[in-house]
Design a protein around this motif. Structure first.
Motif, mmCIF file in Angstrom:
data_model
loop_
_atom_site.group_PDB
_atom_site.id
_atom_site.type_symbol
_atom_site.label_atom_id
_atom_site.label_comp_id
_atom_site.label_asym_id
_atom_site.label_seq_id
_atom_site.Cartn_x
_atom_site.Cartn_y
_atom_site.Cartn_z
ATOM 1 N N ALA A 52 7.180 -4.696 11.552
ATOM 2 C CA ALA A 52 6.186 -4.082 12.009
ATOM 3 C C ALA A 52 5.564 -2.759 10.976
ATOM 4 O O ALA A 52 4.071 -2.862 11.006
ATOM 5 C CB ALA A 52 6.486 -2.882 12.861
ATOM 6 N N ALA A 53 5.950 -2.471 10.117
ATOM 7 C CA ALA A 53 4.924 -0.811 9.413
ATOM 8 C C ALA A 53 4.550 -2.145 8.301
ATOM 9 O O ALA A 53 3.496 -1.833 8.013
ATOM 10 C CB ALA A 53 6.135 -0.160 8.355
ATOM 11 N N VAL A 54 4.500 -3.041 8.008
ATOM 12 C CA VAL A 54 4.737 -4.044 6.893
ATOM 13 C C VAL A 54 2.870 -4.758 7.317
ATOM 14 O O VAL A 54 1.720 -5.293 7.521
ATOM 15 C CB VAL A 54 4.892 -5.416 6.392
ATOM 16 N N PHE A 55 3.145 -5.284 8.779
ATOM 17 C CA PHE A 55 1.769 -5.934 9.747
ATOM 18 C C PHE A 55 0.883 -4.899 9.763
ATOM 19 O O PHE A 55 -0.509 -4.980 9.359
ATOM 20 C CB PHE A 55 2.762 -6.424 11.092
ATOM 21 N N LEU A 56 1.601 -3.520 10.225
ATOM 22 C CA LEU A 56 0.527 -2.846 10.077
ATOM 23 C C LEU A 56 -0.563 -1.774 8.964
ATOM 24 O O LEU A 56 -1.026 -1.521 9.085
ATOM 25 C CB LEU A 56 1.260 -0.954 10.796
ATOM 26 N N SER A 57 0.152 -2.327 7.411
ATOM 27 C CA SER A 57 -0.673 -2.155 6.636
ATOM 28 C C SER A 57 -1.098 -3.231 5.825
ATOM 29 O O SER A 57 -1.479 -3.204 4.849
ATOM 30 C CB SER A 57 0.794 -1.493 5.500
ATOM 31 N N SER A 58 -1.141 -4.574 6.395
ATOM 32 C CA SER A 58 -1.891 -5.374 5.811
ATOM 33 C C SER A 58 -3.238 -5.716 6.286
ATOM 34 O O SER A 58 -3.095 -5.221 7.229
ATOM 35 C CB SER A 58 -0.548 -6.823 5.692
ATOM 36 N N GLU A 59 -3.335 -6.244 5.745
ATOM 37 C CA GLU A 59 -4.612 -7.728 6.539
ATOM 38 C C GLU A 59 -4.423 -7.872 7.308
ATOM 39 O O GLU A 59 -5.594 -8.045 8.241
ATOM 40 C CB GLU A 59 -5.030 -8.178 5.291
#
Length: 261
Positions: free
Chosen positions: A234-241
């Motif tokens: 979830a953190a990667v999703f919210l931090s990525s394009e």
């Protein structure tokens, strides 16, 4: 088919991005820093204790992750402004902020000490504003940036003995929406990540409490505690394009506890 897969994988790549993670010397913060680094980000760990931060940096280095550290008190606005400026000047632009620093205090509400109330407000709410504002002031002129505020299942639900904590996390939820409302027009995405009940150091006493764990397992559709590594995606999703048009959203990662009675 292969080309499509490669294009999709770039949506979640953090290569060339720099992430500041507050409260990153242990627990959720350290786990998220490790996860972002695994997806290509350069990570800067923040906390108040330089020795503990160095221990965390060494642990990451043993795993092949070369993290930077910057110790400053996120409850001190002047220290935050100076600390963020130093990172921007000495390390490089902050592309991602994980606003994770937080504490818990438990007591019956009618007996809750004022000092504990003030500590919760200072760490769980003021710090989110101080760090978010300081970082946004650098992101806005660049026209891009990701801010992920760590909310909680207690942003939506209450439980006996932690009403002040619930108040702070509810406020962080709405502060997240306010940040998005003000800053989305400048190219920033500001969202919340809300863990449910996770087996962390902060929850160690509850994890060890067989009666509470039994209650939680029955109350949660997934029927178990969450493991901190399960927050990374979830953190990667919210931090990525991949989340380029997601703004003001609070993503629950809670095993379904907020979905059921």
């Amino acid at each position: 088919m292969t080309e499509t897969v490669l294009q999709d994988s770039k949506l979640f790549s953090l290569a060339g991005r720099r992430a500041l993670v507050t409260g990153a010397s242990r627990g959720i913060g350290l786990t998220l820093a490790r996860g972002l680094a695994a997806h290509g980000a350069e990570v800067v760990l923040n906390g108040r204790d330089p020795e503990r931060l160095d221990e965390s940096r060494r642990a990451l280095r043993d795993e092949g992750i070369d993290a930077q550290v910057r110790a400053f008190d996120v409850t001190d606005q002047a220290a935050v402004i100076d600390g963020v400026a130093a990172i921007e000047d000495e390390i490089g632009p902050i592309d991602i902020l994980i606003n994770n620093a937080g504490i818990q205090r438990r007591a019956p509400l009618d007996q809750f000490p004022r000092a504990d109330w003030d500590a919760l407000i200072s760490t769980n709410l003021n710090a989110v504003f101080f760090v978010g504002q300081a970082v946004a002031r650098h992101m806005i002129p660049r026209g891009r940036g990701k801010i992920v505020n760590i909310c909680s299942v207690q942003s939506e639900l209450a439980r006996p003995g932690i009403a002040p904590y619930t108040a702070t996390k509810g406020a962080v939820k709405n502060l997240t929406k306010g940040m998005a409302t003000d800053w989305a027009r400048h190219g920033l995405q500001i969202n919340g990540l809300a863990p449910g009940y996770f087996a962390t150091e902060m929850n160690a006493a509850l994890v060890a409490d067989e009666a509470f764990t039994d209650w939680l397992s029955k109350r949660t559709p997934a029927a178990r505690w969450g493991q901190v590594e399960e927050l990374v995606g979830a953190a990667v999703f919210l931090s990525s394009e991949a989340s380029s048009f997601v703004n003001g959203h609070v993503l629950m990662v809670d095993g379904g506890i907020t979905a059921s009675l």
